[in-house]
Write an enzyme that holds these catalytic residues in place. Structure first.
Site, short mmCIF file in Angstrom:
data_model
loop_
_atom_site.label_atom_id
_atom_site.label_comp_id
_atom_site.label_asym_id
_atom_site.label_seq_id
_atom_site.Cartn_x
_atom_site.Cartn_y
_atom_site.Cartn_z
N LYS A 34 0.84 -1.20 0.00
CA LYS A 34 0.00 0.00 0.00
C LYS A 34 0.88 1.26 0.00
CE LYS A 34 -0.38 -0.02 5.05
NZ LYS A 34 -1.28 0.08 6.21
N ARG A 129 -9.11 0.21 15.74
CA ARG A 129 -9.29 0.95 14.50
C ARG A 129 -10.42 0.30 13.70
NH1 ARG A 129 -3.41 1.53 11.71
NH2 ARG A 129 -3.94 -0.65 11.29
N TYR A 251 18.54 29.14 7.76
CA TYR A 251 17.48 29.93 8.38
C TYR A 251 17.50 29.81 9.90
CZ TYR A 251 15.23 30.50 3.79
OH TYR A 251 14.95 30.83 2.49
N MET A 299 13.94 24.28 1.90
CA MET A 299 13.06 23.62 0.95
C MET A 299 13.83 22.75 -0.04
SD MET A 299 10.33 25.33 -1.72
CE MET A 299 9.21 25.87 -0.42
#
Length: 355
Positions: A34, A129, A251, A299
């Site tokens: 999956k 679940r 950053y 990024m």
């Protein structure tokens, strides 16, 4: 071409499937593919796992893709169908379905299908679940047995704590208690249970993460189970900066040098699927030498400390994760799991299939 490449090693898939086969020699293997083959590409992993007895997927579209590609193995929809119309396609393509709630059971009871579908009926043994409560399980099985739309029936559950110290015993005992009078085939073991608890193997095992060379057990490296990394995310240095004491990089100035420090700028960032929250010290390999990341992931770029790798320069190879840098080690440093990193690989990353 940007130097960031994801290499998918089919021989590693074959090797890991063989590990699963040796661990559970009496069981059939339902390879879980999956989430686009855990980020590796559905058809890529199907090629590498072609010797598996079945493939488990999430959606009908994935199963139909596998059938269209010529795979004749058992295919299983892990969450079953969502609409009654999907049963028609599943039946016509001989796709098995999980049944885990009353609505799906009623769909089958009301269906008129071109052929009976095989069903894996799920018991909730503590994951909370999906699945029928244990007390209702035998009745649900009886209804399936009476249903003309149903062919074979397999009993299944999913262990919530197979990967930690709690183990599987409470859930396994609960399942045994409520299926002791039933003679159907069974499917219980995920990767962790397959490797740790042989008594859960039953008729079908459902390995997932282990097939991709990551560890299913927190704190235990994949190499302890003789698993090989299937995905190698690798790039190159595209620039080198020299920091003096007091200089920062990236950053937010999250890393400040305390000595003269060489920094390699790597062509990979969070837009490629690398975790933005990876801290200073996350393992990375440059020119075949283990080192650490520094600064905040950007990024499109991140930073590696190459002070002690004098040969490193622009164009030097970098492994973000793979055979030398386990994806689990990057995940642990970043406060997540290997599953997430593998599945998060961005579409813009060039993929190369090897073997």
């Amino acid at each position: 071409m940007r130097p960031l490449v994801c290499s998918i090693h089919l021989d590693a898939l074959r090797h890991n499937l063989a590990v699963a086969r040796r661990a559970a020699p009496q069981s059939r293997i339902m390879a879980v593919v999956k989430a686009n083959g855990y980020g590796h590409g559905l058809l890529n992993v199907a090629r590498g796992l072609a010797a598996a007895d079945g493939f488990a997927v999430l959606g009908l579209n994935e199963a139909l893709m596998l059938r269209a590609a010529g795979y004749s193995q058992t295919l299983l929809l892990l969450e079953g169908v969502f609409l009654a119309d999907e049963l028609q396609q599943a039946a016509s393509q001989h796709i098995s379905v999980v049944v885990h709630n009353e609505q799906q059971l009623q769909m089958l009871e009301q269906a008129s299908l071109p052929a009976p579908v095989s069903v894996f009926i799920k018991m909730n043994t503590g994951m909370n679940r999906l699945g029928f409560p244990p007390a209702r399980f035998a009745d649900a099985v009886a209804r399936l047995q009476a249903c003309h739309a149903v062919g074979g029936i397999t009993l299944m559950t999913h262990f919530a704590t197979a990967d930690d110290d709690q183990g599987v015993e409470p859930a396994w005992t609960l399942f045994q208690q409520h299926t002791s009078q039933l003679t159907h085939a069974r499917s219980l073991a995920n990767s962790a249970a397959l490797l740790r608890f042989p008594h859960t193997h039953a008729d079908w095992v459902r390995p997932g993460i282990m097939l991709y060379g990551a560890s299913p057990v927190t704190g235990t490296p994949a190499t302890s189970f003789a698993l090989q990394a299937v995905m190698q995310l690798h790039s190159e240095l595209i620039a080198v900066q020299t920091l003096q004491p007091g200089d920062s990089v990236g950053y937010g100035q999250r890393f400040t040098a305390t000595r003269t420090t060489r920094i390699g700028i790597v062509a990979c960032g969070y837009a490629d699927g690398y975790p933005r929250h990876a801290p200073n010290g996350t393992p990375i390999a440059v020119s075949g030498t283990l080192t650490r990341t520094v600064g905040r992931v950007s990024m499109d770029m991140l930073f590696a400390d190459i002070t002690d790798i004098p040969q490193a320069d622009i164009g030097s190879p970098v492994e973000l994760w793979g055979a030398q840098v386990p994806v689990d080690a990057v995940a642990e440093a970043s406060g997540t799991v290997g599953y997430e990193l593998l599945c998060a690989l961005a579409a813009r990353v060039h993929v190369k299939v090897v073997g």
